[in-house]
Design a protein around this motif. Structure first.
Motif, PDB file in Angstrom:
ATOM      1  N   LEU A 119      46.182  61.866  39.607  1.00  0.00           N
ATOM      2  CA  LEU A 119      44.593  61.632  38.454  1.00  0.00           C
ATOM      3  C   LEU A 119      43.248  62.577  39.803  1.00  0.00           C
ATOM      4  CD1 LEU A 119      46.663  59.428  37.672  1.00  0.00           C
ATOM      5  CD2 LEU A 119      44.044  57.907  37.165  1.00  0.00           C
ATOM      6  N   LYS A 120      42.555  62.755  39.355  1.00  0.00           N
ATOM      7  CA  LYS A 120      41.673  62.920  39.915  1.00  0.00           C
ATOM      8  C   LYS A 120      40.804  62.117  39.982  1.00  0.00           C
ATOM      9  CE  LYS A 120      41.758  68.191  39.723  1.00  0.00           C
ATOM     10  NZ  LYS A 120      42.350  68.698  41.276  1.00  0.00           N
ATOM     11  N   VAL A 121      40.524  61.778  41.468  1.00  0.00           N
ATOM     12  CA  VAL A 121      39.610  60.559  42.540  1.00  0.00           C
ATOM     13  C   VAL A 121      38.388  60.705  42.306  1.00  0.00           C
ATOM     14  CG1 VAL A 121      40.185  58.966  43.633  1.00  0.00           C
ATOM     15  CG2 VAL A 121      41.958  59.569  42.882  1.00  0.00           C
ATOM     16  N   GLY A 122      37.612  59.797  42.191  1.00  0.00           N
ATOM     17  CA  GLY A 122      36.001  59.789  43.100  1.00  0.00           C
ATOM     18  C   GLY A 122      35.789  58.170  43.681  1.00  0.00           C
ATOM     19  N   ALA A 137      23.375  55.879  52.639  1.00  0.00           N
ATOM     20  CA  ALA A 137      23.958  57.021  52.759  1.00  0.00           C
ATOM     21  C   ALA A 137      25.066  57.587  54.053  1.00  0.00           C
ATOM     22  CB  ALA A 137      23.188  58.405  52.636  1.00  0.00           C
ATOM     23  N   GLU A 138      25.012  57.075  54.546  1.00  0.00           N
ATOM     24  CA  GLU A 138      25.328  57.266  56.019  1.00  0.00           C
ATOM     25  C   GLU A 138      26.360  56.305  56.604  1.00  0.00           C
ATOM     26  OE1 GLU A 138      22.304  56.099  58.870  1.00  0.00           O
ATOM     27  OE2 GLU A 138      21.596  57.714  59.243  1.00  0.00           O
ATOM     28  N   HIS A 139      26.227  55.326  55.627  1.00  0.00           N
ATOM     29  CA  HIS A 139      27.964  54.362  55.259  1.00  0.00           C
ATOM     30  C   HIS A 139      28.521  54.916  54.301  1.00  0.00           C
ATOM     31  CE1 HIS A 139      29.965  50.705  55.220  1.00  0.00           C
ATOM     32  NE2 HIS A 139      30.055  50.449  54.344  1.00  0.00           N
ATOM     33  N   PHE A 140      28.461  55.290  53.279  1.00  0.00           N
ATOM     34  CA  PHE A 140      29.309  56.339  52.502  1.00  0.00           C
ATOM     35  C   PHE A 140      29.701  57.373  53.189  1.00  0.00           C
ATOM     36  CE2 PHE A 140      30.186  59.401  49.290  1.00  0.00           C
ATOM     37  CZ  PHE A 140      31.068  58.464  48.267  1.00  0.00           C
ATOM     38  N   ILE A 141      28.918  58.239  53.288  1.00  0.00           N
ATOM     39  CA  ILE A 141      29.794  59.184  54.005  1.00  0.00           C
ATOM     40  C   ILE A 141      31.055  59.082  54.830  1.00  0.00           C
ATOM     41  CG2 ILE A 141      28.597  61.526  55.975  1.00  0.00           C
ATOM     42  CD1 ILE A 141      25.797  61.455  53.955  1.00  0.00           C
ATOM     43  N   LYS A 142      30.305  58.016  56.047  1.00  0.00           N
ATOM     44  CA  LYS A 142      31.615  57.590  56.651  1.00  0.00           C
ATOM     45  C   LYS A 142      32.766  57.014  56.198  1.00  0.00           C
ATOM     46  CE  LYS A 142      31.719  54.781  61.424  1.00  0.00           C
ATOM     47  NZ  LYS A 142      31.136  53.649  62.113  1.00  0.00           N
ATOM     48  N   TYR A 143      32.855  56.847  55.321  1.00  0.00           N
ATOM     49  CA  TYR A 143      33.899  55.725  54.983  1.00  0.00           C
ATOM     50  C   TYR A 143      34.493  56.587  53.816  1.00  0.00           C
ATOM     51  CZ  TYR A 143      32.741  51.813  57.948  1.00  0.00           C
ATOM     52  OH  TYR A 143      32.687  51.540  59.766  1.00  0.00           O
ATOM     53  N   ALA A 144      33.853  56.871  53.475  1.00  0.00           N
ATOM     54  CA  ALA A 144      34.224  57.553  51.630  1.00  0.00           C
ATOM     55  C   ALA A 144      35.021  58.960  51.747  1.00  0.00           C
ATOM     56  CB  ALA A 144      33.590  58.178  50.798  1.00  0.00           C
ATOM     57  N   GLN A 149      37.911  69.501  45.503  1.00  0.00           N
ATOM     58  CA  GLN A 149      38.706  69.108  43.871  1.00  0.00           C
ATOM     59  C   GLN A 149      38.603  67.543  43.945  1.00  0.00           C
ATOM     60  OE1 GLN A 149      39.230  71.504  41.543  1.00  0.00           O
ATOM     61  NE2 GLN A 149      38.358  72.261  43.046  1.00  0.00           N
ATOM     62  N   ASP A 150      38.347  66.925  44.782  1.00  0.00           N
ATOM     63  CA  ASP A 150      37.876  65.525  44.348  1.00  0.00           C
ATOM     64  C   ASP A 150      37.192  65.224  43.179  1.00  0.00           C
ATOM     65  OD1 ASP A 150      40.096  64.576  45.439  1.00  0.00           O
ATOM     66  OD2 ASP A 150      38.686  63.792  47.650  1.00  0.00           O
ATOM     67  N   THR A 264      33.418  70.699  36.831  1.00  0.00           N
ATOM     68  CA  THR A 264      32.470  71.242  36.650  1.00  0.00           C
ATOM     69  C   THR A 264      31.543  69.378  37.515  1.00  0.00           C
ATOM     70  OG1 THR A 264      30.585  70.001  34.654  1.00  0.00           O
ATOM     71  CG2 THR A 264      31.311  71.935  34.489  1.00  0.00           C
ATOM     72  N   LEU A 265      32.746  68.374  37.416  1.00  0.00           N
ATOM     73  CA  LEU A 265      31.915  67.376  38.193  1.00  0.00           C
ATOM     74  C   LEU A 265      33.241  67.234  39.434  1.00  0.00           C
ATOM     75  CD1 LEU A 265      32.037  64.111  35.438  1.00  0.00           C
ATOM     76  CD2 LEU A 265      30.460  65.680  37.179  1.00  0.00           C
ATOM     77  N   LEU A 266      34.373  68.489  39.910  1.00  0.00           N
ATOM     78  CA  LEU A 266      34.274  68.338  40.899  1.00  0.00           C
ATOM     79  C   LEU A 266      34.144  68.851  42.111  1.00  0.00           C
ATOM     80  CD1 LEU A 266      38.658  69.511  39.488  1.00  0.00           C
ATOM     81  CD2 LEU A 266      37.358  67.179  39.681  1.00  0.00           C
ATOM     82  N   MET A 267      34.077  68.628  43.045  1.00  0.00           N
ATOM     83  CA  MET A 267      34.176  69.183  44.475  1.00  0.00           C
ATOM     84  C   MET A 267      34.331  70.732  44.620  1.00  0.00           C
ATOM     85  SD  MET A 267      31.472  67.335  46.168  1.00  0.00           S
ATOM     86  CE  MET A 267      31.484  67.723  47.605  1.00  0.00           C
ATOM     87  N   PRO A 268      34.176  71.798  45.112  1.00  0.00           N
ATOM     88  CA  PRO A 268      34.432  72.943  45.802  1.00  0.00           C
ATOM     89  C   PRO A 268      36.018  73.113  46.600  1.00  0.00           C
ATOM     90  CG  PRO A 268      32.412  72.355  46.768  1.00  0.00           C
ATOM     91  CD  PRO A 268      32.278  71.962  45.794  1.00  0.00           C
TER      92      PRO A 268
END
Length: 268
Positions: A119-122, A137-144, A149-150, A264-268
């Motif tokens: 599956l494509k995962v986000g 935002a800092e909390h998300f960036i640290k753990y996600a 292609q995610d 278009t919803l995927l990361m490069p």
């Protein structure tokens, strides 16, 4: 005699007037009863429609939207991701973080297993109205986990219990200001405007006028989203999905466009 006759006539007129009033009250009573019944029917139909769709095939849109997805958190218990993929579920948004400190306990496991199943995962972050946007935002960036292609990260904006409680003290402008900080920080870090998940009420209140560049993931359990209600790309149409590979109710989603445009919803 004339006087008595006059009184007799007056009594007859009073009786006639009383009968007319009774009919008016009866009509009013019937109108009230009819209105009450109509409202009860509307409420029943809304509840019935809300719980109607428990799978992708049960909707009248299964031949219109071909890209199917789910979104989950630790509330969803066991998920057989391989079975979901065999049943043509293509993507999954997974709750990763909330506010400035919460981490979903099943996020890492779901991320690994969903990706292994193909599956494509986000990852999505649950936005708390009273917490600072930049710290969230800092909390998300640290753990996600957001790898090439995610799916683009998503922000969940809704009136949950915690946000209803804080929303009574937080002004609309303050909520939007912190959401802007969160959105902008994620955009600067990932180079993509995050998807915003919301419902019709929160869309009108917080999103419509200030986040025109963000893809919208709209929740509507009653109707297909109106094309005028923002640039929605994902439609969450059920909170009561009951599909093979799941134990508890699961949220079901359609992507609006084709598999080709889904890129278009995927990361490069």
């Amino acid at each position: 005699m004339a006087k008595k006759q006059y009184r007799k006539t007056s009594r007859r007129r009073k009786k006639k007037k009383s009968g007319k009033s009774g009919r008016i009250y009866a009509v009013i009573g019937l109108l009230i009863a009819a209105t009450t019944l109509a409202l009860a029917c509307i409420i029943f139909l809304r509840i019935w429609q809300r719980d109607l769709f428990h799978s992708f095939e049960q909707t009248p849109y299964s031949d219109k939207y071909f890209v199917r997805g789910v979104d989950v958190s630790h509330h969803n218990s066991f998920i057989d991701w391989n079975r979901l993929r065999k049943d043509n579920v293509s993507f999954a948004y997974l709750k990763s973080t909330e506010g400035v400190s919460h981490i979903d306990r099943d996020y890492i496991r779901n991320y690994r297993l969903a990706k292994e199943a193909g599956l494509k995962v986000g990852a999505y972050h649950f936005f708390r109205f009273r917490d600072e946007g930049k710290r969230q935002a800092e909390h998300f960036i640290k753990y996600a986990k957001v790898l090439p292609q995610d799916m683009i990260p998503a922000i969940d904006v809704e009136h949950s219990d915690v946000n209803v409680a804080s929303g009574g003290r937080a002004k609309r402008g303050e909520v939007i200001a912190e959401l802007k900080e969160l959105e902008h920080s994620l955009f600067l870090y990932y180079g993509k405007h995050p998807v915003i998940y919301t419902n019709k009420d929160c869309y009108k209140k917080y999103i419509e006028t200030d986040f025109s560049l963000n893809p919208i993931w709209i929740c509507d359990l009653h109707d297909e989203p109106n094309v005028a209600a923002g640039n929605w790309v994902i439609w969450q149409f059920s909170h009561t999905g009951n599909i093979p590979g799941t134990v508890n109710d699961i949220d079901l989603n359609y992507y609006r466009y084709s598999f080709y445009e889904f890129r278009t919803l995927l990361m490069p």
